[in-house]
Design a protein around this motif. Structure first.
Motif, mmCIF file in Angstrom:
data_model
loop_
_atom_site.group_PDB
_atom_site.id
_atom_site.type_symbol
_atom_site.label_atom_id
_atom_site.label_comp_id
_atom_site.label_asym_id
_atom_site.label_seq_id
_atom_site.Cartn_x
_atom_site.Cartn_y
_atom_site.Cartn_z
ATOM 1 N N VAL A 107 0.630 -1.176 -0.305
ATOM 2 C CA VAL A 107 0.163 -0.059 0.108
ATOM 3 C C VAL A 107 0.663 1.400 0.715
ATOM 4 N N CYS A 108 1.782 1.599 0.704
ATOM 5 C CA CYS A 108 2.449 2.812 0.699
ATOM 6 C C CYS A 108 3.807 2.667 0.315
ATOM 7 N N GLU A 122 -3.217 -0.967 8.962
ATOM 8 C CA GLU A 122 -4.124 0.931 8.922
ATOM 9 C C GLU A 122 -3.723 0.367 7.323
ATOM 10 N N CYS A 123 -2.634 -0.472 6.562
ATOM 11 C CA CYS A 123 -2.851 -0.759 5.454
ATOM 12 C C CYS A 123 -3.466 -1.544 4.696
ATOM 13 N N THR A 166 -6.923 -0.762 4.772
ATOM 14 C CA THR A 166 -6.550 -0.120 3.479
ATOM 15 C C THR A 166 -7.409 -0.612 2.452
ATOM 16 N N ARG A 167 -6.438 -1.969 2.166
ATOM 17 C CA ARG A 167 -6.438 -2.426 1.286
ATOM 18 C C ARG A 167 -7.392 -3.620 1.124
ATOM 19 N N ARG A 176 -14.989 1.728 5.676
ATOM 20 C CA ARG A 176 -14.125 0.690 5.227
ATOM 21 C C ARG A 176 -14.822 -0.118 6.777
#
Length: 84
Positions: free
Chosen positions: A6-7, A30-31, A34-35, A46
Motif C-alpha cells: 500500500v505505502c 492500517e495499510c 485500506t487494501r 471501511r
C-alpha cells in the motif's frame, strides 16, 4: 525486509496476509485495512467488523442497511426486558 504493497515502506516487521489464494504484504494494520476491508455501500466507510449484508450488498451497520431498504436488520434484539 519486505515492502508494503500500500505505502511502499520497506520494513523489517512487515507481515503477510493470505487470502483467497493471494499473499499480501503490509507494514501496518492500517495499510491492510485500506487494501482489504470492504467499503460500506451506503456511507463509504471501511467495514472493519462483521458488517451487515442485505440483498447481496455489504454495509457497516444495520442503520446503513436500513437506509438502503433493509427492514429486518437490527443492531441488537429488543425484548420486553429491553436491549440484549
Amino acid at each position: 525486509m519486505a515492502t508494503c504493497e500500500v505505502c511502499g515502506n520497506d520494513y523489517d516487521m512487515a507481515f503477510e496476509v493470505h487470502s483467497q489464494g493471494a499473499v499480501h504484504v503490509f507494514d501496518s494494520f492500517e495499510c491492510a485495512i485500506t487494501r482489504m476491508a470492504p467499503v460500506c455501500e451506503h456511507c463509504g466507510c471501511r467495514i472493519v467488523g462483521h458488517g451487515a449484508e442485505y440483498d447481496g450488498r455489504w454495509f457497516c451497520c444495520a442503520h446503513c442497511a436500513r437506509e438502503e431498504g433493509a427492514t429486518r436488520i437490527t443492531d441488537r434484539e429488543v425484548t420486553t426486558a429491553g436491549m440484549r
